[in-house]
Design a protein around this motif. Structure first.
Motif, PDB file in Angstrom:
ATOM      1  N   ILE A  77    -110.399  -5.055  44.921  1.00 39.54           N
ATOM      2  CA  ILE A  77    -110.750  -4.318  46.191  1.00 39.54           C
ATOM      3  C   ILE A  77    -110.369  -5.084  47.305  1.00 39.54           C
ATOM      4  CG2 ILE A  77    -112.336  -3.077  47.824  1.00 39.54           C
ATOM      5  CD1 ILE A  77    -113.591  -2.238  45.034  1.00 39.54           C
ATOM      6  N   LYS A  78    -109.448  -4.814  48.287  1.00 41.50           N
ATOM      7  CA  LYS A  78    -109.020  -5.783  49.242  1.00 41.50           C
ATOM      8  C   LYS A  78    -109.819  -5.616  50.480  1.00 41.50           C
ATOM      9  CE  LYS A  78    -105.379  -7.153  46.531  1.00 41.50           C
ATOM     10  NZ  LYS A  78    -105.551  -8.668  46.080  1.00 41.50           N
ATOM     11  N   GLY A  79    -110.285  -4.437  50.621  1.00 41.83           N
ATOM     12  CA  GLY A  79    -110.977  -4.154  51.960  1.00 41.83           C
ATOM     13  C   GLY A  79    -112.013  -5.290  52.550  1.00 41.83           C
ATOM     14  N   GLU A  80    -112.498  -5.176  53.510  1.00 44.64           N
ATOM     15  CA  GLU A  80    -113.644  -5.987  53.970  1.00 44.64           C
ATOM     16  C   GLU A  80    -114.807  -5.414  53.483  1.00 44.64           C
ATOM     17  OE1 GLU A  80    -113.823  -6.852  58.080  1.00 44.64           O
ATOM     18  OE2 GLU A  80    -111.940  -7.854  58.167  1.00 44.64           O
ATOM     19  N   LEU A  81    -115.785  -6.257  52.955  1.00 43.17           N
ATOM     20  CA  LEU A  81    -116.886  -5.528  52.543  1.00 43.17           C
ATOM     21  C   LEU A  81    -118.043  -6.242  53.142  1.00 43.17           C
ATOM     22  CD1 LEU A  81    -116.551  -6.078  48.612  1.00 43.17           C
ATOM     23  CD2 LEU A  81    -116.374  -3.895  50.078  1.00 43.17           C
ATOM     24  N   SER A  82    -119.271  -5.419  53.417  1.00 40.47           N
ATOM     25  CA  SER A  82    -120.646  -5.950  53.873  1.00 40.47           C
ATOM     26  C   SER A  82    -121.587  -5.500  53.166  1.00 40.47           C
ATOM     27  CB  SER A  82    -120.725  -5.235  55.335  1.00 40.47           C
ATOM     28  OG  SER A  82    -121.034  -4.030  55.300  1.00 40.47           O
ATOM     29  N   PRO A  83    -122.684  -6.024  53.384  1.00 42.81           N
ATOM     30  CA  PRO A  83    -124.063  -5.576  52.472  1.00 42.81           C
ATOM     31  C   PRO A  83    -123.993  -3.907  52.630  1.00 42.81           C
ATOM     32  CG  PRO A  83    -124.532  -7.428  53.420  1.00 42.81           C
ATOM     33  CD  PRO A  83    -123.289  -7.091  54.308  1.00 42.81           C
ATOM     34  N   HIS A  84    -123.767  -3.385  53.555  1.00 43.13           N
ATOM     35  CA  HIS A  84    -124.001  -2.013  53.869  1.00 43.13           C
ATOM     36  C   HIS A  84    -122.816  -1.093  53.238  1.00 43.13           C
ATOM     37  CE1 HIS A  84    -127.786  -1.716  55.378  1.00 43.13           C
ATOM     38  NE2 HIS A  84    -127.519  -1.970  56.491  1.00 43.13           N
ATOM     39  N   THR A  85    -121.957  -1.804  52.866  1.00 42.12           N
ATOM     40  CA  THR A  85    -120.524  -0.871  52.491  1.00 42.12           C
ATOM     41  C   THR A  85    -120.678   0.189  51.580  1.00 42.12           C
ATOM     42  OG1 THR A  85    -119.157  -2.920  52.508  1.00 42.12           O
ATOM     43  CG2 THR A  85    -118.086  -1.175  51.277  1.00 42.12           C
ATOM     44  N   LEU A  86    -121.439   0.209  50.506  1.00 40.69           N
ATOM     45  CA  LEU A  86    -121.739   1.210  49.657  1.00 40.69           C
ATOM     46  C   LEU A  86    -122.590   2.292  50.320  1.00 40.69           C
ATOM     47  CD1 LEU A  86    -120.611  -0.614  47.569  1.00 40.69           C
ATOM     48  CD2 LEU A  86    -122.164   0.554  45.795  1.00 40.69           C
ATOM     49  N   ARG A  87    -123.441   2.000  51.207  1.00 38.09           N
ATOM     50  CA  ARG A  87    -124.261   2.960  51.854  1.00 38.09           C
ATOM     51  C   ARG A  87    -123.200   3.737  52.891  1.00 38.09           C
ATOM     52  NH1 ARG A  87    -129.432   3.728  54.262  1.00 38.09           N
ATOM     53  NH2 ARG A  87    -129.664   3.816  56.486  1.00 38.09           N
ATOM     54  N   HIS A  88    -122.253   2.905  53.596  1.00 37.55           N
ATOM     55  CA  HIS A  88    -121.252   3.745  54.454  1.00 37.55           C
ATOM     56  C   HIS A  88    -120.403   4.633  53.524  1.00 37.55           C
ATOM     57  CE1 HIS A  88    -122.759   1.006  57.410  1.00 37.55           C
ATOM     58  NE2 HIS A  88    -122.296   0.094  57.299  1.00 37.55           N
ATOM     59  N   ALA A  89    -120.133   4.106  52.249  1.00 37.60           N
ATOM     60  CA  ALA A  89    -119.296   5.063  51.471  1.00 37.60           C
ATOM     61  C   ALA A  89    -119.896   6.426  51.238  1.00 37.60           C
ATOM     62  CB  ALA A  89    -118.793   4.354  50.166  1.00 37.60           C
ATOM     63  N   PHE A  90    -121.318   6.035  50.837  1.00 35.90           N
ATOM     64  CA  PHE A  90    -122.191   7.237  50.518  1.00 35.90           C
ATOM     65  C   PHE A  90    -122.201   8.342  51.607  1.00 35.90           C
ATOM     66  CE2 PHE A  90    -126.530   9.020  51.487  1.00 35.90           C
ATOM     67  CZ  PHE A  90    -126.709   9.504  50.399  1.00 35.90           C
ATOM     68  N   ALA A  91    -122.228   7.898  52.743  1.00 37.82           N
ATOM     69  CA  ALA A  91    -122.537   8.658  54.036  1.00 37.82           C
ATOM     70  C   ALA A  91    -121.017   9.228  54.216  1.00 37.82           C
ATOM     71  CB  ALA A  91    -122.865   7.993  55.200  1.00 37.82           C
ATOM     72  N   THR A  92    -119.971   8.583  54.116  1.00 39.28           N
ATOM     73  CA  THR A  92    -118.584   8.872  54.466  1.00 39.28           C
ATOM     74  C   THR A  92    -118.167  10.063  53.285  1.00 39.28           C
ATOM     75  OG1 THR A  92    -118.089   7.046  55.454  1.00 39.28           O
ATOM     76  CG2 THR A  92    -116.296   8.208  54.654  1.00 39.28           C
ATOM     77  N   HIS A  93    -118.262   9.883  52.196  1.00 38.97           N
ATOM     78  CA  HIS A  93    -117.962  10.602  51.071  1.00 38.97           C
ATOM     79  C   HIS A  93    -118.731  11.958  51.087  1.00 38.97           C
ATOM     80  CE1 HIS A  93    -116.419   7.053  49.030  1.00 38.97           C
ATOM     81  NE2 HIS A  93    -115.740   7.120  50.151  1.00 38.97           N
ATOM     82  N   LEU A  94    -120.044  12.014  51.521  1.00 42.57           N
ATOM     83  CA  LEU A  94    -120.855  13.217  51.470  1.00 42.57           C
ATOM     84  C   LEU A  94    -120.265  14.141  52.851  1.00 42.57           C
ATOM     85  CD1 LEU A  94    -124.424  12.547  51.478  1.00 42.57           C
ATOM     86  CD2 LEU A  94    -123.338  13.671  49.692  1.00 42.57           C
ATOM     87  N   LEU A  95    -119.954  13.758  53.851  1.00 40.26           N
ATOM     88  CA  LEU A  95    -119.286  14.292  54.972  1.00 40.26           C
ATOM     89  C   LEU A  95    -118.009  14.673  54.494  1.00 40.26           C
ATOM     90  CD1 LEU A  95    -120.574  12.065  57.842  1.00 40.26           C
ATOM     91  CD2 LEU A  95    -121.026  14.351  57.294  1.00 40.26           C
ATOM     92  N   ASN A  96    -117.091  13.764  53.997  1.00 37.58           N
ATOM     93  CA  ASN A  96    -115.924  14.263  53.353  1.00 37.58           C
ATOM     94  C   ASN A  96    -115.970  15.713  52.653  1.00 37.58           C
ATOM     95  OD1 ASN A  96    -114.109  12.415  54.618  1.00 37.58           O
ATOM     96  ND2 ASN A  96    -113.916  11.198  52.920  1.00 37.58           N
ATOM     97  N   HIS A  97    -116.989  15.734  51.982  1.00 33.92           N
ATOM     98  CA  HIS A  97    -116.959  16.845  50.899  1.00 33.92           C
ATOM     99  C   HIS A  97    -118.063  18.148  51.480  1.00 33.92           C
ATOM    100  CE1 HIS A  97    -115.014  15.322  47.568  1.00 33.92           C
ATOM    101  NE2 HIS A  97    -115.507  14.116  47.922  1.00 33.92           N
ATOM    102  N   GLY A  98    -118.143  17.951  52.796  1.00 28.78           N
ATOM    103  CA  GLY A  98    -118.877  19.012  53.530  1.00 28.78           C
ATOM    104  C   GLY A  98    -120.342  19.005  53.872  1.00 28.78           C
TER     105      GLY A  98
END
Length: 300
Positions: free
Chosen positions: A239-260
């Motif tokens: 995985i090349k992108g920048e990571l932070s301690p909150h990366t998976l938390r942000h992914a959780f929120a982002t993917h939920l919104l992506n799916h409505g």
């Protein structure tokens, strides 16, 4: 001028009030204490102390700090520290006027949080090796983190009594002592159940612990240790992108919104007290709507 020991005592009373009433973290309280002491040292050079400072003196101090290269985020936190302190002094009748009332906050540009694509997440979750008890623990932690959007500090501090796999819920006490219930999801439940049967007893040995995800020493893992583990698996997953301690938390929120998902539901799951904090994710929903419009609208 108020005597130095009295000023220090009043600052300590203010911090105690923040801790007992608002439940702020030790890190936040330490930052506030540093901010207030630095300003008090500065203002005492003018034969005034922090309690008797006026708005113009505060503005001059903040301006000097900006000229010295202080970032906008640090400026905002410094002003927040002073505002809370003078608000406390006003309520406790130690001053009659709040000198920060007319001082403007800096305009902050809201940076979008780093996130990962769903393909990145799949590779990250597949990186741990089930044959290793430590990596099986990490796999369960990653699945749980992505399934719930917990803060890393909430994850490593999770206890057995906070989790009900039968009900599929985890009870979290977040910032400010606010409690929330977060659903786990079937995959996370399955991974945690398998971990509790197999790897956790091996990690604990003969030790007793209520921590769900103990370290190899049978103790609560530090946030830094788990963050190191995430970076290790990100490297394995290429995985090349920048990571932070909150990366998976942000992914959780982002993917939920992506799916409505509704923004207010995401707010509740993340434990944000203010919807405006969650609204930074609306760029994702907007991008998703634009994509759907282009795909399905006859004039898209």
């Amino acid at each position: 001028m108020t005597q130095t020991y009295q000023v220090a005592a009043i600052i300590d009373l203010f911090l105690d009030d923040l801790w007992s009433v608002q439940g702020l973290s030790d890190n936040t309280l330490s930052a506030y204490k540093t901010d207030l002491r630095q300003f008090d040292q500065y203002i005492q050079q003018q034969d005034v102390d922090i309690i008797n400072a006026n708005a113009e003196q505060i503005r001059c101090y903040l301006s000097e700090r900006v000229e010295q290269g202080m970032a906008k985020t640090s400026y905002a936190r410094m002003l927040s520290s002073l505002r809370r302190f003078y608000g406390y002094l006003l309520i406790s009748h130690r001053i009659n006027i709040d000198p920060t009332a007319l001082i403007d906050s800096p305009k902050m540009s809201r940076h979008l949080p780093n996130s990962l694509s769903e393909a990145d997440i799949e590779r990250l979750l597949a990186a741990p090796n089930y044959d290793d008890p430590v990596e099986q623990r990490d796999k369960a932690m990653l699945e749980l983190l992505y399934a719930t959007g917990l803060r890393v500090s909430e994850l490593v501090g999770l206890t057995m009594e906070q989790m009900s796999l039968r009900q599929g819920l985890v009870r979290i006490v977040g910032k400010g002592g606010k409690e929330r219930l977060v659903p786990l999801g079937e995959v996370a439940i399955s991974e945690v159940e398998q971990y509790l049967r197999q790897a956790r007893p091996m990690l604990l040995g003969n030790k007793m612990s209520d921590v769900v995800f103990p370290s190899k020493r049978g103790q609560m893992m530090t946030r830094q240790t788990f963050w190191y583990r995430i970076k290790h698996y990100a490297l394995l997953a290429n995985i090349k992108g920048e990571l932070s301690p909150h990366t998976l938390r942000h992914a959780f929120a982002t993917h939920l919104l992506n799916h409505g998902a509704d923004l207010r539901v995401v707010q509740l799951l993340l434990g944000h007290s203010d919807l405006s904090t969650t609204q930074i994710y609306t760029h994702v929903a907007k991008a998703r709507l634009q994509e759907l419009h282009q795909q399905h609208h006859p004039r898209g």
